[in-house]
Design an enzyme around this catalytic site. Structure first.
Site, PDB file in Angstrom:
ATOM      1  N   GLY A   1     -21.179 -17.119  20.147  1.00  0.00           N
ATOM      2  CA  GLY A   1     -20.216 -16.930  19.054  1.00  0.00           C
ATOM      3  C   GLY A   1     -19.917 -15.461  18.815  1.00  0.00           C
ATOM      4  O   GLY A   1     -20.705 -14.760  18.157  1.00  0.00           O
TER       5      GLY A   1
ATOM      6  N   THR B   1      -9.841  -9.304  19.723  1.00  0.00           N
ATOM      7  CA  THR B   1     -10.485  -8.513  20.764  1.00  0.00           C
ATOM      8  C   THR B   1     -11.242  -7.299  20.205  1.00  0.00           C
ATOM      9  O   THR B   1     -12.104  -6.746  20.871  1.00  0.00           O
ATOM     10  CB  THR B   1      -9.397  -8.033  21.754  1.00  0.00           C
TER      11      THR B   1
ATOM     12  N   GLU C   1     -21.038 -13.144  33.043  1.00  0.00           N
ATOM     13  CA  GLU C   1     -19.995 -14.125  32.731  1.00  0.00           C
ATOM     14  C   GLU C   1     -18.732 -13.861  33.562  1.00  0.00           C
ATOM     15  O   GLU C   1     -18.162 -14.768  34.166  1.00  0.00           O
ATOM     16  CB  GLU C   1     -19.666 -14.045  31.239  1.00  0.00           C
TER      17      GLU C   1
ATOM     18  N   THR D   1     -16.013 -14.153  19.008  1.00  0.00           N
ATOM     19  CA  THR D   1     -14.628 -13.943  18.545  1.00  0.00           C
ATOM     20  C   THR D   1     -14.435 -14.404  17.091  1.00  0.00           C
ATOM     21  O   THR D   1     -14.959 -15.438  16.682  1.00  0.00           O
ATOM     22  CB  THR D   1     -13.657 -14.708  19.471  1.00  0.00           C
TER      23      THR D   1
END
Ligand SMILES: Cc1cc2nc3c(=O)[nH]c(=O)nc-3n(C[C@H](O)[C@H](O)[C@H](O)COP(=O)(O)OP(=O)(O)OC[C@H]3O[C@@H](n4cnc5c(N)ncnc54)[C@H](O)[C@@H]3O)c2cc1C
Length: 385
Positions: A121, A129, A243, A123
């Protein structure tokens, strides 16, 4: 021959598993907007999602190269690793920065699949951004942190037991550098839903389970803090390279899927008395897509190489993600175009994969932000924010 012919043993094993879940399976799951539970369960039971967990905690202790091959093959076989990729890389934050007690407690159960740690978690709706401006706070009160705030686009919460949460522990006005004063926590999702966390699903263009989260005085045990208080942003950034490299590999898998599908189709589709693939106007865009996927693949291996050698790889991970997402999206467009009207029919699976691969222009990092990283960090151009 492609740049993706290595790691054949892993590829064949993942392909065998994926063969049990043919296109019809993924199509039905997509149409029903449900979670590919059986598919993720099969990947878990076979140990593929625990590839990056060291053997001492019950994983297979493989590197980023092998992990990326697993993700690539899932997408190359027509599936969508987005349903489960979080389980592979989210635990990296815990592995690198968690205490020994935390690793002993969580990792074996994550490796066995008993616990899912598929959510991260970060954003927020009002900051997007601009992560250092997050407004979700965690205030220490005795042996607990009290969390208030809101998150958006947080994926796989309904199919996770735990989430890694980024929250501000020191107000922005009180830190020397804006990247300081944020911390990360393990959140037990099912317990949290009973005491201050509200989860609101966001229906979206892809069959991707993602949500708005509302925190109202959610209490988290202080022992769930990962690493040092105030260093959370740095820890999250460490994990983002993993990622990005894995998602680059998923896009490479998508890219090859589109190129394979369209190459087969245009050999068989006869219009004006000859296969459409006999026309250079049809051949060339397909060849161009293939070249772009191959080139992106080289950067993916470069990023994996640096990651596995514990070398800085931020630039290569970002560039691999950019090139791979661009190549898969261009291949998707060519595949759809060369199928004519049939590309729009759900039974061809192209429109589904087209939607799935489009996401990676925006998430987990948008193209512009990669340009910004390269401009500022590699080319030394002035910072724009
Ligand atoms: C399906 C889905 C799943 C997601 N899953 C997760 C998740 O699990 N966890 C999580 O934390 N987040 C998740 N996200 C969020 C994702 O990471 C963000 O959507 C993404 O980082 C962009 O943020 P934003 O949507 O707020 O866009 P904004 O920040 O509002 O940006 C919108 C556009 O403006 C551009 N832009 C903004 N600022 C600049 C600038 N300074 N210069 C140039 N261009 C700029 C961006 O590049 C972008 O194209 C998910 C998103 C989606 C859609």
């Amino acid at each position: 021959m492609t740049t993706s012919n290595n790691y054949q043993d892993i590829r064949e094993a993942v392909r065998d598993l994926c063969a049990q879940f043919p296109d019809e399976y993924h199509r039905k799951i997509d149409a029903a907007r449900t979670y590919p539970q059986e598919f993720v369960e099969a990947l878990t039971q076979a140990g593929w999602l625990a590839a990056l967990i060291p053997q001492e905690y019950g994983g297979s202790g493989l590197g980023q190269h092998e992990a990326s091959v697993i993700m690539e093959e899932i997408n190359r076989c027509g599936g969508n690793a987005g349903a489960c990729h979080g389980q592979m890389y989210n635990m990296g934050t815990l592995l690198r920065h968690g205490s020994q007690a935390q690793k002993d407690f969580y990792l074996p159960k994550i490796a066995s699949g008993q616990w899912r740690l598929q959510s991260m978690g970060v954003t927020e709706p009002s900051t997007g951004t601009d992560t250092t401006k997050i407004k979700t706070t965690a205030v220490k009160k005795g042996d607990r942190y009290v969390v208030n705030g809101q998150k958006v686009w947080i994926s796989r919460v309904q199919h996770s037991d735990f989430m890694i949460l980024l929250a501000r522990t020191t107000p922005l006005a009180e830190v020397k550098k804006k990247s300081e004063g944020m911390s990360i926590f393990m959140v037990d999702l099912r317990a949290a839903e009973k005491s201050g966390l509200t989860v609101r699903p966001i229906p979206n263009m892809v069959n991707h389970e993602t949500n708005e989260l509302f925190f109202e005085n959610l209490e988290i045990p202080a022992e769930n803090l990962i690493g040092q208080e105030g260093q959370g942003f740095r820890y999250i950034l460490d994990g983002l390279n993993a990622e990005r490299t894995l998602i680059a590999a998923e896009c490479i898998g998508d890219g090859y899927w589109f190129v394979d599908r369209v190459s087969k189709y245009v050999k068989d589709r006869v219009v004006f008395g000859r296969p459409t693939g006999q026309n250079q106007g049809v051949q060339f865009p397909i060849a161009e897509s293939f070249i772009e996927v191959e080139a992106a693949n080289l950067m993916r291996w470069r990023a994996c190489e640096l990651f596995d050698a514990h070398q800085p790889c931020g630039a290569e991970a970002n560039m691999a993600k950019y090139l791979a997402a661009k190549a898969s999206w261009e291949a998707a467009n060519v595949c759809l175009q060369m199928h004519g009207g049939f590309g729009f029919a759900c039974e061809y699976d192209i429109e589904r994969k087209f939607r799935e691969t489009r996401l990676y222009q925006v998430a987990p990092i948008s193209t512009n932000l990669i340009f910004s990283y390269v401009a500022e960090h590699m080319l030394g151009l002035p910072r724009s924010f």
